[in-house]
Design an enzyme around this catalytic site. Structure first.
Site, short mmCIF file in Angstrom:
data_model
loop_
_atom_site.label_atom_id
_atom_site.label_comp_id
_atom_site.label_asym_id
_atom_site.label_seq_id
_atom_site.Cartn_x
_atom_site.Cartn_y
_atom_site.Cartn_z
N ARG A 56 0.84 -1.18 0.00
CA ARG A 56 0.00 0.00 0.00
C ARG A 56 0.88 1.24 0.00
O ARG A 56 1.95 1.27 0.62
CB ARG A 56 -0.90 0.03 1.24
CG ARG A 56 -1.91 1.17 1.20
CD ARG A 56 -2.70 1.34 2.49
NE ARG A 56 -3.65 2.45 2.34
CZ ARG A 56 -4.34 3.00 3.34
NH1 ARG A 56 -4.19 2.53 4.57
NH2 ARG A 56 -5.15 4.00 3.10
N ARG A 60 -1.26 9.52 3.09
CA ARG A 60 -1.77 10.52 2.14
C ARG A 60 -2.69 11.49 2.85
O ARG A 60 -3.10 11.27 4.00
CB ARG A 60 -2.52 9.85 1.00
CG ARG A 60 -3.67 8.98 1.49
CD ARG A 60 -4.73 8.77 0.43
NE ARG A 60 -5.70 7.76 0.81
CZ ARG A 60 -6.68 7.94 1.67
NH1 ARG A 60 -6.81 9.10 2.29
NH2 ARG A 60 -7.55 6.97 1.95
N ARG A 125 -0.29 9.12 -5.96
CA ARG A 125 0.30 8.68 -4.69
C ARG A 125 0.94 7.30 -4.79
O ARG A 125 1.91 7.03 -4.09
CB ARG A 125 -0.74 8.71 -3.57
CG ARG A 125 -1.95 7.81 -3.78
CD ARG A 125 -2.90 7.92 -2.60
NE ARG A 125 -4.13 7.17 -2.77
CZ ARG A 125 -5.24 7.66 -3.32
NH1 ARG A 125 -5.24 8.90 -3.78
NH2 ARG A 125 -6.32 6.93 -3.43
N HIS A 306 -3.19 -0.17 -3.17
CA HIS A 306 -4.05 0.46 -2.19
C HIS A 306 -4.46 -0.51 -1.10
O HIS A 306 -4.25 -1.72 -1.22
CB HIS A 306 -5.30 1.03 -2.88
CG HIS A 306 -4.98 1.85 -4.09
ND1 HIS A 306 -4.82 3.21 -4.05
CD2 HIS A 306 -4.75 1.48 -5.39
CE1 HIS A 306 -4.52 3.66 -5.26
NE2 HIS A 306 -4.48 2.64 -6.09
N ASP A 307 -5.09 0.02 -0.04
CA ASP A 307 -5.58 -0.85 1.03
C ASP A 307 -6.57 -1.87 0.49
O ASP A 307 -6.53 -3.06 0.85
CB ASP A 307 -6.20 -0.04 2.17
CG ASP A 307 -7.24 0.99 1.71
OD1 ASP A 307 -7.51 1.08 0.49
OD2 ASP A 307 -7.78 1.70 2.57
#
Length: 398
Positions: A56, A60, A125, A306-307
């Site tokens: 991840r 952010r 990100r 990402h998560d």
């Protein structure tokens, strides 16, 4: 007096909010993790020959706000909404140094596309996280130093448009997924969640000014409050109480789990990337991996995501205990060769910034060391067949 109390609560929350235990019986613990550079449970003669790492991005800014949020203006968020923070850059940099230590024998001292491949979803990100991680994995030395003023060298990060990303789907149009997901949102199980927690949800709606008709709305509210608390912003009493009580976080994590609540959704959301990794493991075991344009090469493949990506994979493998993966957490798929010709898989989950991860994950019905063929067989129902390309499967809307 109120500001003093708020500061005390904020300090307590910052140290404990990610350690809250859920009140629901189905979420009792977070998956245990491993990662000594030298694995105690791997025989000395066993050799690590390939690895995939899914991580991840780092910390952010908030992605969304709510109507009554005192910090909803972008002036509070350096780099803009959703941007990687300086803390996030440091988190990912530490992960990169960890990967350098853990996989030094796989990736060598100097960068080569024959040793590593880094891919990212097409978000700023995640792309930035991948770049920072690469800088930590391959700091230039010797002839690699091209500028005495900067201890950095470029390492390629591969990506594709979000609407075409099939391995780690996020924004790609998929009518079949939407049909199944909306069907689940109409199910008694989904509706019972709202009935069970209606008083809390109404309370949050009243104070936030935000309609919370879906779990996605609740997840974004939790995320915003969590990030603002983590940044040290003073929150209203109701927001502090919401973070202190595990209910809001439980519902946010439940939302993430819902993307892979059925076998078919597991295949759509995680099956293709799991198959991609296993195919590469199989090719490696058969000495078929060659540097060419049709097969990604390298002994270490890294995916910046990402998560939800991590949750999808863990849940598809029946390894998910309800939680939200931390920033810069990483999931490791490792292929080992015995002193003969046998190959087995081990999985490790590093959900904290830790040097030593206790133990490999216990793969259901296979243990901590799972023979490559058995691993494929165990998850056959979520792995797409050769005829099930993503586009054709997605087109089946009902």
């Amino acid at each position: 007096m109120r500001s003093v109390l708020n500061n005390i609560i904020r300090i307590l929350l910052a140290s404990s909010v990610h350690c809250l235990k859920y009140t629901e019986p189905l979420c009792t613990k977070i998956p245990k993790t491993n990662a000594k550079c030298k694995l105690d449970n791997v025989r000395v003669e066993d050799q690590l020959v390939f690895a995939h790492v899914i991580f991840r991005h780092g910390e952010r800014n908030i992605e969304k706000s709510y109507p009554n949020d005192p910090y909803k203006e972008e002036k509070y968020w350096l780099g803009g909404f959703g941007a990687l923070t300086n803390v996030g850059k440091r988190e990912v940099y530490e992960l990169g140094k960890y990967l350098r230590r853990r996989y030094s024998e796989l990736i060598g001292d100097s960068y080569s596309p024959k040793n590593i491949y880094i891919r990212s979803t097409d978000f700023d990100r995640t792309l930035m996280s991948a770049s920072v991680l690469a800088a930590a994995v391959y700091p230039p030395s010797g002839d690699e130093i091209w500028n005495d003023e900067i201890a950095w060298q470029p390492v390629p990060i591969h990506t594709g448009p979000l609407h075409e990303e099939q391995l780690l789907p996020w924004k790609i149009p998929c009518p079949r997924f939407m049909f199944l997901f909306e069907q689940y949102q109409s199910s008694p199980e989904y509706k019972s969640i709202f009935a069970r927690y209606e008083p809390s949800i109404k309370h949050w709606e009243r104070h936030s000014g935000q309609s919370l008709d879906k779990l996605a709305d609740i997840m974004y509210l939790y995320d915003t409050l969590f990030v603002e608390n983590r940044k040290g912003f003073v929150l209203d009493d109701w927001a502090n109480e919401a973070l202190w009580d595990s209910t809001l976080k439980y519902l946010a994590a439940f939302h993430l789990q819902s993307f892979t609540h059925s076998t078919e959704l597991k295949k759509l959301e995680a099956g293709y990337v799991i198959k991609d990794m296993l195919d590469r493991f199989r090719n490696k075991s058969q000495s078929l991996l060659k540097p060419n344009q049709s097969i990604w090469h390298g002994s270490l493949h890294v995916y910046a995501c990402h998560d939800l990506s991590i949750v999808n994979i863990l849940n598809a493998l029946n390894l998910y205990d309800l939680h939200i993966p931390n920033y810069a957490s990483s999931l490791h798929f490792e292929l080992y060769r015995t002193n003969g010709t046998e190959y087995y898989v081990q999985l490790f989950y590093r959900n904290q910034n830790q040097e030593i991860v206790d133990s490999p994950l216990e793969i259901p019905n296979c243990g901590t060391k799972c023979h490559l063929d058995q691993f494929n067989e165990l998850y056959r129902d979520i792995l797409p067949t050769e005829s099930e390309d993503y586009d054709s499967v997605c087109r089946v809307s009902t």
